[in-house]
Motif scaffolding. Structure first.
Motif, PDB file in Angstrom:
ATOM      1  N   UNK A  30       1.963 -82.129 -59.585  1.00 51.87           N
ATOM      2  CA  UNK A  30       0.673 -82.707 -59.224  1.00 51.87           C
ATOM      3  C   UNK A  30       0.197 -83.579 -60.385  1.00 51.87           C
ATOM      4  N   UNK A  31      -0.491 -84.693 -60.047  1.00 51.50           N
ATOM      5  CA  UNK A  31      -1.017 -85.588 -61.082  1.00 51.50           C
ATOM      6  C   UNK A  31      -2.303 -85.011 -61.665  1.00 51.50           C
ATOM      7  N   UNK A  32      -2.483 -85.248 -62.965  1.00 48.03           N
ATOM      8  CA  UNK A  32      -3.756 -84.810 -63.572  1.00 48.03           C
ATOM      9  C   UNK A  32      -4.913 -85.586 -62.959  1.00 48.03           C
ATOM     10  N   UNK A  33      -6.115 -84.985 -63.101  1.00 43.94           N
ATOM     11  CA  UNK A  33      -7.350 -85.547 -62.564  1.00 43.94           C
ATOM     12  C   UNK A  33      -7.319 -85.639 -61.048  1.00 43.94           C
ATOM     13  N   UNK A  34      -6.421 -84.825 -60.379  1.00 42.76           N
ATOM     14  CA  UNK A  34      -6.433 -84.794 -58.918  1.00 42.76           C
ATOM     15  C   UNK A  34      -7.751 -84.195 -58.437  1.00 42.76           C
ATOM     16  N   UNK A  79      -1.331 -73.983 -51.907  1.00 44.55           N
ATOM     17  CA  UNK A  79      -1.740 -74.066 -53.299  1.00 44.55           C
ATOM     18  C   UNK A  79      -2.592 -75.319 -53.446  1.00 44.55           C
ATOM     19  N   UNK A  80      -3.885 -75.163 -53.799  1.00 40.93           N
ATOM     20  CA  UNK A  80      -4.818 -76.289 -53.858  1.00 40.93           C
ATOM     21  C   UNK A  80      -5.443 -76.346 -55.253  1.00 40.93           C
ATOM     22  N   UNK A  81      -5.940 -77.549 -55.625  1.00 39.27           N
ATOM     23  CA  UNK A  81      -6.616 -77.761 -56.910  1.00 39.27           C
ATOM     24  C   UNK A  81      -8.022 -77.183 -56.808  1.00 39.27           C
TER      25      UNK A  81
END
Length: 850
Positions: A30-34, A79-81
């Motif tokens: 996953x990319x940061x700041x998502x 799995x979520x941010x």
């Protein structure tokens, strides 16, 4: 065939899931700041759980050591941010940034390892160690010289952290970036063109660092480069030749000239000294001195135009650099022939002081002028300064008269300093001067003038005899006896029969106005008289001013009941649909309030008017605002009294259980401080409707038949309304006329003796006399009862008397209605009265702020 292929695909998926589970680790990226809520992966599905098993088996996530910023959704098993993902905060410069997570399921309990890789985005700009860097470089540095700089840093990784540098536009410097696989990159500032401190002493450049991200981010640092000086400039004089003209009678230490040289270098390279190398003729070195630091040339001996007419001096300026450099100039001094004698002015006769009424042409002084030179240098012209009001008249050669040219005014200028100047015709011209002091004597030409044409004074009634009401002041600009003022009171008649001196007196010296006796508002509301100011001149002059004393009402009168229309005591009977009502007063002893009587029939509805108590207060304003309260009985009674109208009404239908008679004690009180009151007793007889009519008939044969017949006659509501409207209209016209008169008088006044006061609002209404005070305004209304002439209210413009503040803090007297039913009736009555006040006529009179 398709069934066979689908079965094979399903088997492959099962095998892959079983292999992942057997290995025990799942990887996501996953990319940061998502954004919060972004789905990273389907954990339940990837672990081979059936739909709905994620929540049933309590699928959850356990982070190892670090804040995970992700969570497993219990419903979907995804799995979520869950919070902000910052790769630099989680892993710093480490690459890759992998988070190890554990996923737990129950029934049976199993642990799965999940690895989450956080990929970098270009969210950090390059940052220099400091926003500003100062460098010092020698002016003589050769091109190609290199000066190391500390580069910027970027918290990102990879291409996002690959930096390049640029330098703002300049001809003297460039940047050189050296990269190495073994060492950290190095940044240098390279000199490309020689420096000149005298041209540009400080260079201000901007270094910009850009990273390799898309889009690229930048950071800047300011370079302040100071150029260090070298002695590469010789002193230079601002003139190659200085020409000076000096009169032959110049005194010693006279400043002849000041030479000035500049050196564009700095520090010791710019420090210089001056010296005289030679002079022509040679004796000039003895006549002039040169200050080695300031370059000032001063005269040290005497000059003689007939001996030497000019001098030439060579001056040298040398700096303190290594090696020292020098510059040269020439100073030429020309000697001038001068007029040696200045004119002299003498006063031969002086006649002072001069009267301010002196006529034009009056001689003040005789003057003589003399100059020891001859020819053009001995011809003299004279003039005076200032040019008015005096002038010079030439009588003979060298003789003048100082005379009056314009009218004098001692009050404007009491003394003149006249300067007589004499100037000869020499070149250059010489002058002499003489000062003459001319005082002006006074004559009585100004009458006393008061500071105000009209003085307005506010005072409370019942004041003590001898109390000071205010002060008048007149100014006379004359001096001595001509300006000494005495005050007197001009006789004026107040109220048509008494003179003003019976009320007030004026101190002859100070102008203070005193009260001779206590004032009574009910006797006199306004005192208007004139004060005369007379000076002690010959002949004496005088001036007048008008003083208006407004008497402010005090609460010194208690309310009194008004007689009914037929001449009885202060109650009126009312009637309505429920039956006829009657009320009258029983004769009582003199000086006492007689009891009041009224009849009411059983079954009279609620709100029926039984009687109306009327009262009046000899005071005015707030002190005359009356309120009516039921004092006895205090229980639940079928009657209530209008708070401001005085109407006695039924609170419910009358019944036989109320008894044959009701005795009511009504208190009428004003709003003064302290309040005053009067008590009235009303006896209401409860009878049948026919008995009430017969009582009226029987009462008509008695001694008060005519008055009772008038009181029992009912006034229709429409007639009441029209009567109220007529009263309000007449009151409004009267108030408007009074206010316009006061406003016209008030606009001509210059001010008020005492301090500023608030504004005053004056109103008239059919509800009753009332006054409402605020910080800026006060209202006063007058009822339809007895006519009163107190509609004009002035706010007092002097400090409140002792105790006024204490009175304002006294609590409101307790209400006389105790029961809940009576309180509700009272509130209803107040609401009705306030609604009727909306139709009142108001006039506002503004008092002066001083």
């Amino acid at each position: 065939m398709w069934v066979c292929c689908g079965g094979v695909l399903w088997v492959l998926l099962l095998v892959q899931a079983a292999w992942r589970v057997s290995v025990g680790q799942v990887r996501y990226s996953v990319s940061e700041e998502a954004k919060v809520g972004t789905v990273v992966g389907r954990v339940a599905q990837d672990l081979g759980l059936e739909a709905g098993d994620a929540e049933a088996r309590r699928l959850r996530l356990v982070a190892q050591g670090r804040r995970a910023s992700v969570e497993v959704s219990g419903a979907s098993g995804a799995l979520v941010v869950s919070s902000r993902l910052d790769r630099e905060e989680l892993c710093g410069k480490s690459a890759p940034c992998a988070l190890r997570l554990e996923v737990l399921v129950e029934r049976p309990l199993r642990v799965f390892h999940v690895e989450l890789e956080v990929t970098d985005i270009n969210d950090n700009a390059p940052v220099f160690p400091a926003d500003r860097k100062n460098l010092s470089i020698a002016e003589l540095s050769v091109p190609g010289s290199r000066f190391p700089l500390e580069g910027a840093s970027d918290a990102d990784i990879g291409s996002n952290a690959q930096l390049s540098y640029t330098l703002s536009s300049t001809e003297n410097f460039a940047l050189d970036l050296q990269r190495s696989d073994e060492y950290r990159e190095s940044l240098f500032l390279v000199l490309t063109k020689p420096l000149d401190r005298e041209t540009v002493p400080v260079h201000r450049l901007v270094v910009t660092a850009s990273d390799g991200g898309r889009p690229s981010l930048t950071g800047t640092m300011e370079l302040v480069i100071s150029v260090l000086d070298a002695n590469d400039n010789a002193p230079q004089f601002n003139q190659s030749v200085y020409k000076v003209q000096l009169p032959e009678n110049a005194a010693e230490r006279t400043l002849v000239a000041r030479v000035n040289a500049t050196d564009p270098d700095v520090g010791s390279n710019a420090d210089m000294t001056f010296s005289a190398s030679n002079s022509y003729p040679a004796k000039g070195l003895n006549l002039f001195s040169l200050n080695p630091k300031t370059g000032e040339i001063r005269l040290t001996g005497g000059l003689d135009f007939e001996d030497v007419r000019s001098y030439e001096i060579q001056v040298e300026a040398t700096d303190k650099g290594t090696p020292p450099l020098s510059g040269h100039c020439k100073v030429v001094v020309e000697v001038l022939d001068v007029n040696d004698n200045a004119p002299e002015v003498r006063v031969t006769s002086l006649s002072v002081p001069v009267s301010e009424d002196a006529s034009v042409g009056t001689v003040v002084a005789l003057l003589s002028v003399w100059d020891g030179d001859s020819g053009a240098n001995g011809r003299v012209r004279c003039f005076v300064r200032p040019s008015s009001p005096f002038g010079l008249v030439s009588r003979l050669s060298g003789s003048y008269s100082l005379v009056v040219r314009e009218a004098l005014d001692r009050e404007r200028v009491s003394e003149y300093e006249v300067e007589v100047l004499a100037e000869d015709g020499g070149s250059p011209s010489l002058s002499g001067r003489r000062g003459v002091r001319v005082p002006v004597s006074d004559v009585n030409d100004n009458a006393p003038s008061f500071s105000q044409a009209v003085y307005t004074v506010l005072t409370r009634e019942n004041n003590a005899a001898g109390a000071e009401l205010g002060r008048v002041w007149a100014r006379d600009p004359d001096e001595a006896g001509n300006g000494r003022v005495r005050y007197s009171l001009s006789e004026a008649v107040v109220g048509g029969w008494r003179s003003a001196s019976s009320y007030v007196s004026v101190d002859a010296e100070s102008g203070r106005v005193w009260a001779v006796q206590a004032l009574d508002y009910e006797e006199v509301q306004v005192l208007e008289f004139e004060v005369r100011a007379v000076d002690a001149g010959e002949p004496p002059l005088s001036g007048n001013a008008t003083v208006q004393v407004f008497v402010v009402d005090e609460n010194d009168n208690a309310p009194s009941l008004l007689p009914a229309a037929g001449g009885g005591a202060g109650v009126e009977a009312g009637g309505g649909a429920g039956g006829s009502l009657e009320a009258w007063s029983v004769e009582g002893s003199s000086g006492a309030v007689p009891p009041l009587w009224a009849w009411a029939s059983w079954g009279s509805p609620a709100g029926q008017v039984v009687a109306k108590v009327r009262a009046v207060d000899a005071d005015s304003g707030y002190n005359a605002w009356l309120r009516y309260e039921l004092w006895e009985p205090r229980g639940k009674v079928p009657f209530r009294v209008g708070l401001y109208s005085g109407e006695v009404r039924t609170t419910r239908a009358l019944e036989e259980s109320d008894g044959p008679r009701q005795r009511l004690v009504i208190v009428v009180r004003d709003h003064g401080e302290p309040p005053r009151s009067v008590t009235a007793t009303l006896s209401v007889s409860l009878v049948e409707g026919a008995e009430a009519a017969s009582a009226v008939a029987a009462g008509s044969s008695g001694p008060r038949a005519s008055s009772v017949a008038e009181e029992v006659s009912l006034l229709s509501p429409s007639r009441n309304v029209w009567l109220v409207v007529a009263i309000c209209a007449v009151s409004s016209l009267l108030v408007l006329a009074v206010v316009l008169y006061v406003a016209s008088r008030w606009s001509a006044r210059a001010g008020v003796v005492s301090g500023p006061g608030p504004t005053t609002l004056v109103c008239a209404s059919e509800v009753g006399s009332w006054s409402y005070s605020q910080r800026q305004s006060r209202s006063l209304c007058v009822a339809e009862g007895a006519g009163k002439s107190d509609l004009m209210v002035f706010s007092p413009n002097f400090p409140p008397p002792p105790g006024a503040a204490a009175k304002q803090t006294q609590p409101e007297p307790p209400a006389l209605l105790d029961t809940e039913e009576e309180n509700e009736a009272k509130n209803k009555e107040e609401t009705e009265d306030k609604e009727r006040m909306n139709g009142k006529t108001c006039v506002q009179a503004w008092t002066s702020d001083g």
